[in-house]
Design a protein around this motif. Sequence first.
Motif, PDB file in Angstrom:
ATOM      1  N   LEU A  68      20.908  62.478 -43.395  1.00 63.55           N
ATOM      2  CA  LEU A  68      21.442  62.212 -44.723  1.00 63.55           C
ATOM      3  C   LEU A  68      20.611  61.136 -45.408  1.00 63.55           C
ATOM      4  O   LEU A  68      21.141  60.287 -46.123  1.00 63.55           O
ATOM      5  CB  LEU A  68      22.908  61.774 -44.612  1.00 63.55           C
ATOM      6  N   TYR A 104      26.013  69.950 -37.011  1.00 66.63           N
ATOM      7  CA  TYR A 104      27.351  69.421 -37.245  1.00 66.63           C
ATOM      8  C   TYR A 104      28.445  70.452 -36.965  1.00 66.63           C
ATOM      9  O   TYR A 104      29.436  70.134 -36.295  1.00 66.63           O
ATOM     10  CB  TYR A 104      27.469  68.907 -38.680  1.00 66.63           C
ATOM     11  N   TYR A 135      27.395  60.786 -34.926  1.00 60.98           N
ATOM     12  CA  TYR A 135      28.313  61.921 -34.966  1.00 60.98           C
ATOM     13  C   TYR A 135      28.329  62.678 -33.644  1.00 60.98           C
ATOM     14  O   TYR A 135      29.392  63.036 -33.129  1.00 60.98           O
ATOM     15  CB  TYR A 135      27.907  62.849 -36.109  1.00 60.98           C
ATOM     16  N   ASN A 175      35.882  61.727 -39.068  1.00 59.64           N
ATOM     17  CA  ASN A 175      35.087  62.500 -40.023  1.00 59.64           C
ATOM     18  C   ASN A 175      35.227  61.963 -41.441  1.00 59.64           C
ATOM     19  O   ASN A 175      34.244  61.920 -42.201  1.00 59.64           O
ATOM     20  CB  ASN A 175      35.500  63.971 -39.981  1.00 59.64           C
ATOM     21  N   TYR A 217      33.132  58.802 -41.550  1.00 60.94           N
ATOM     22  CA  TYR A 217      31.704  59.095 -41.383  1.00 60.94           C
ATOM     23  C   TYR A 217      31.102  59.631 -42.687  1.00 60.94           C
ATOM     24  O   TYR A 217      30.094  59.123 -43.173  1.00 60.94           O
ATOM     25  CB  TYR A 217      31.525  60.086 -40.243  1.00 60.94           C
ATOM     26  N   TRP A 218      31.712  60.674 -43.247  1.00 66.39           N
ATOM     27  CA  TRP A 218      31.138  61.306 -44.421  1.00 66.39           C
ATOM     28  C   TRP A 218      31.281  60.438 -45.656  1.00 66.39           C
ATOM     29  O   TRP A 218      30.446  60.536 -46.575  1.00 66.39           O
ATOM     30  CB  TRP A 218      31.784  62.666 -44.642  1.00 66.39           C
ATOM     31  N   TYR A 248      28.152  57.959 -45.388  1.00 67.85           N
ATOM     32  CA  TYR A 248      26.782  58.454 -45.435  1.00 67.85           C
ATOM     33  C   TYR A 248      26.491  59.379 -46.612  1.00 67.85           C
ATOM     34  O   TYR A 248      25.316  59.637 -46.911  1.00 67.85           O
ATOM     35  CB  TYR A 248      26.430  59.179 -44.134  1.00 67.85           C
ATOM     36  N   LEU A 249      27.523  59.905 -47.252  1.00 69.05           N
ATOM     37  CA  LEU A 249      27.266  60.787 -48.388  1.00 69.05           C
ATOM     38  C   LEU A 249      27.153  59.976 -49.678  1.00 69.05           C
ATOM     39  O   LEU A 249      27.736  58.912 -49.796  1.00 69.05           O
ATOM     40  CB  LEU A 249      28.357  61.844 -48.515  1.00 69.05           C
TER      41      LEU A 249
END
Length: 475
Positions: free
Chosen positions: A203, A285, A343, A467, A470-471, A474-475
Amino acid sequence: MPTDVHLLLLLLASMVGASVRSVGPRGHVLQNYRQIRFKREVPLTVEGHQKVGSPILRRIPDITKNTMSNSEQLLSINDHDFTMRPGFGGPAVPVGVDVQVESLDTISEVDMDFTMTLYIRHYWKDERLSFHSTTNKSMTFDGRLVKKIWVPDMFFVHSKKSFTHDTTTDNVMLRVYPDGKVLYSQRVTVTSMCSMDLSRFPLDTQTCSLEIESYAYTDDDLMLYWKKGNNSLSTDENISLSQFLIQEFQTTTKLAFYSSTGWYNRLYITFTLRRHIFFFLLQTYFPATLMVMLSWVSFWIDRRAVPARVPLGITTVLTMSTIITGVNASMPRVSYIKAVDIYLWVSFVFVFLSVIEYAAVNYLSTVQERKEKKLRERLPCTCGMTHPGMMGSYSEEDVNNTGNYGCMLEENGAMKQQRMMVHLDIEENNQITGHVGSSAYSSMWVDTHAIDKYSRVIFPGSYTLFNIIYWSCYL
C-alpha cells in the motif's frame, strides 16, 4: 650491295607501318588501343576553343579524394581546438537540457532500481561552429561529426548501466545553426538506483529520481539548466506500468559538492509512483483471510472428533506458511516490518490459536473424565436414584456419557451392572442435609463446550476489529 641495303630498309618500314595501321576487311582503318584511349582522355579543341564532348566520355572529379569534407570546411573544424570548451577562460558556458520520456520499462523492488528510455537534448552556443548562410538554415549531422567537436560530458548519477541505441545506426543527432547554436540529441536507456521505503508495501507510494550531471566541468566552467523550466520534461501519454500508477513528473535543479573537485550543477527528473493494490488483494490478502475463516470451522465440530479437527488446523497453518514464504520470496530482505507482513503474521497467529484452542478443549475434557472416574470410586453407590436437578443442568447425551456409570454389585459371586445417577444439586443438598463435601465434586465439572462457544464469537470479532484498524491506517 647498296641495293640490298635499300631493300632491307623498305621491308622494315613496311612492317612497322603494318603494326601501327591496318586495314579492315571492308577498307576501314583500324587504330591502336592506346591511340583511342589517348583521344578519349584529351578534350577535343577547335581553333583553341574546347569542344563539348559526350557526357559518357567526360571524367567527373572524385570529391571523396579531398582531404577535408565540405561540412568540415564550412564549420572550420580544423581551425580550432575542440578539446576545450567554448569560451575557455571566460564565464561558464550555459547548457540547456530538455528530456522526453519515451517509456518507463521496469521497477524492481528486489534490485531497488528502475529502467527508463528517454530522448535527452542539449542546447549551447559555440561560436567556433558559426558559418555563413544566405538562407539562414541549419545543418543536421549524424554521430560521426560529434566525435570531432566539443559536446557536454553528461552522465547519469547513481546509474547502474546505460547505453545509446544503435539500431539501425547510432541514435544521435547534431544540428548546427549559422550563429553557432548547437542542438545535440540522443536516445538513451538507463537503469538507475531508486531507494524505496517498503514499510507500507503493498500500500505504498514510491518516489524515484534520475539525476544528470557533468562529469568533468564544475559550475565555474559549465552551467546546466532546464531549457524550458518546468516544461522541459515531456512524457508519452501511453506510458503505463503493470504494478504502478504514475502520478506525476517534475524537474528540479540543485548543486552537488565533491570534496576533491568542487561544486557541480545537477538536474533531477523526479516521478511519483503509486502501487496498484488489486493484484495483492487477489494473491495475498483474500487467501490469507479465507484461511483464517476456514480455521474457525473447527469450533463447530464435536470436540471428540479428533481426526476432523486436527488435520483442519494443521492444513490452515501450513497454507499460511506457504503464503508468507511466497510473498517474501519476491521481496528484498529488508530489516524492517512491511505492511503485508503485519497482516499475514496476525492472520497466522489467529490460525495458530485455533489449533491451540482445540488442544485446550481436548486436554480439559481428558482431565474432566479422569476426575469423574476418581469421584465415582469415592462416592457410595446409590443405584436407581435420580435427581430432577441434574436433568435440568445437562443434556441427555452428557448424562448418558459422563453422568452415568456402572454400579458394580457383587451378588452370589456374580457382577450385576445397574444404572445410577449422582445427586449434584448442591444448593438443595446443603439446605436439606447440610452436607458440604459434595461441593468439591460440583466445582470439578468444566463445560468444555463453553470454550468452543466463546471462540465462535471472540475469534471472528477480534479478526474483524483487526481488519478495521489495519485498513484504516494504511489506506
